[in-house]
Design an enzyme around this catalytic site. Sequence first.
Site, PDB file in Angstrom:
ATOM      1  N   LYS A 144      38.535  -3.687  65.795  1.00 53.74           N
ATOM      2  CA  LYS A 144      39.983  -3.868  65.916  1.00 53.74           C
ATOM      3  C   LYS A 144      40.678  -2.629  66.547  1.00 53.74           C
ATOM      4  CE  LYS A 144      40.936  -4.869  61.345  1.00 53.74           C
ATOM      5  NZ  LYS A 144      39.275  -4.581  60.762  1.00 53.74           N
TER       6      LYS A 144
ATOM      7  N   ARG B 234      46.081  -8.448  55.446  1.00 53.36           N
ATOM      8  CA  ARG B 234      44.517  -8.586  54.883  1.00 53.36           C
ATOM      9  C   ARG B 234      44.634  -9.357  53.677  1.00 53.36           C
ATOM     10  NH1 ARG B 234      42.647  -3.068  57.051  1.00 53.36           N
ATOM     11  NH2 ARG B 234      40.462  -2.886  56.537  1.00 53.36           N
TER      12      ARG B 234
ATOM     13  N   ARG C 123      29.718   5.566  62.743  1.00 51.28           N
ATOM     14  CA  ARG C 123      31.093   5.925  63.181  1.00 51.28           C
ATOM     15  C   ARG C 123      31.270   7.298  62.727  1.00 51.28           C
ATOM     16  NH1 ARG C 123      36.016   1.940  62.129  1.00 51.28           N
ATOM     17  NH2 ARG C 123      35.670   2.353  59.764  1.00 51.28           N
TER      18      ARG C 123
ATOM     19  N   ARG D 218      33.669   8.939  57.265  1.00 50.28           N
ATOM     20  CA  ARG D 218      34.562   8.430  56.602  1.00 50.28           C
ATOM     21  C   ARG D 218      33.946   8.130  55.105  1.00 50.28           C
ATOM     22  NH1 ARG D 218      38.256   4.212  59.509  1.00 50.28           N
ATOM     23  NH2 ARG D 218      38.029   3.113  57.421  1.00 50.28           N
TER      24      ARG D 218
ATOM     25  N   ARG E  90      33.175  -3.243  51.083  1.00 52.67           N
ATOM     26  CA  ARG E  90      34.353  -3.592  51.975  1.00 52.67           C
ATOM     27  C   ARG E  90      34.115  -4.949  52.510  1.00 52.67           C
ATOM     28  NH1 ARG E  90      34.573   1.248  56.017  1.00 52.67           N
ATOM     29  NH2 ARG E  90      36.553   0.184  56.676  1.00 52.67           N
TER      30      ARG E  90
END
Length: 210
Positions: A13, A88, A123, A156, A167
Amino acid sequence: MKIILLGAPGAGKGTQAEVISRHLNVPAISTGNCLREAVRAGSPLGLKAKDDMDNGRLVPDDVVIGVVKDRIAMDDCKNGYILDGFPRTVAQAEALEAMGVEIDRVVDLEVPDETIKRRLSGRRVCEGCGASYHLDYKPSKQEGICDSCGKALIIRKDDEPATVQDRLDVYHRQTEPVKAFYSAKGKLFQVEGQEKVEDTSALVLKALEA
Ligand code: AMP
């Protein structure tokens, strides 16, 4: 134009929001980035959000709704904006409507869970400026160092494997119903995430013109 980008964490996104932002010349607003900045700054908002974020849970609706309400009231949002990571929950979508916001398009990036898990494990983010990289898809010029500010790149906390599964569960349970909310209004456009970022971008931009 006011656009919402929906999709699981790691669906891309943020990257697509930047592409649309350049294309339409309107700001991309990432609630995740707003909250991470607040956590880094140690502000009252950050203190409220940190624990939920670190553990892959959603931050309470009223907190995030307040962040978005303040942000979209800013001058640079006059001609539109892209919401990345908001709403969300259906309650957040309803709150946006109650603010009188007319959304033009909702683009849903569809990416299978297994691909998401692979992507998130690579990531890396800059601990200084928050810029995002990927070991395979978007490596920094010098390993472990941010191209923009020279600070260290880190994983992260919420990209650690156990948290990623949480998640994804939260996404399926709490965020997927938002698709039906916008589909019923005829605003939902689904785009299948492609292996190459630019191929996904082409489909996203086409969905905006449809
Ligand atoms: P993101 O960078 O979009 O994946 O967001 C990182 C984290 O910030 C999420 O896992 C949530 O804890 C929190 N967050 C971001 N946007 C929202 C939202 N719209 N509602 C609730 N929590 C959010």
